[in-house]
Scaffold this motif. Sequence first.
Motif: not given
Length: 264
Positions: A59-61, A143-144, A150-157
């Motif tokens: 799960x490190x990546x 994976x990176x 996926x972690x950068x594309x999500x909506x703010x908040x």
Amino acid sequence: MTTQPDGKNAQRPEDAQPEMPLIEHLLELRNRLLKMVLAVIICFAAIYPFANELYLLISQPLRDLLPVGQTMIATDITSPFFAPLKLALVLAVFVAIPVILYQLWSFIAPGLYAHEKKLAFPLLFTSVVLFYLGAAFAYYVVFPLVFGFFTAIGPEGIVELPDISSYLNFVLKMFFAFGVAFEIPIATILLILTGATTPEDLAAKRPYIVVGCFVIGMLLTPPDIISQTLLAVPMWLLFELGILFGRLARREVEAPDAMDASNE
């Protein structure tokens, strides 16, 4: 007497073992299967004490990309136990693959010609190496990029708290998908050796193969051109490698047949 690929009857080589009755074949297969299961059990017993540490490594990546203060969660009360257990079992199978393939090889080897044995064992060994390379490629390269996307594309908040079981299912599917994708050279060589196609026919279909590689890359990676290309390009290069070695393997198989024909 056995039948060669050209339909002629030929005697098995002198080093081939005599044919066994069906019951002996079944007993031999049972013994080989028991050895495979025993190898998996031994690997599992060795891996399970480190299951939690291995899960942290797997799960490190993703954890490296989570915002400060956020971590993974377990939405099921049994997940902290079963997720590492499942990981240890799958890793035990992965680690035992050389033993499993060796047992399969030992079961089928007595029925092969000498020149078939020369090709079969290298193909088995190479398939194991390519599978491991595919899994390593997924972990260190894909994976990176996937988790970064996926972690950068999500909506703010929106707070991202990945579930440990869902994450494990995702990465195991990716390991398997990339491991299988890296078996392209082996599949290509087998298609050539069985006569299903020829290196010339495959080379003529190269444009379609390249398009197919990018389609597979699109299906297995996030919708960004970088990660798709990182999968499609290695797949295409492995296909070209398969054609090259397929030509060499075909010559290796045809050489004994030519010698037999000249001796008749």
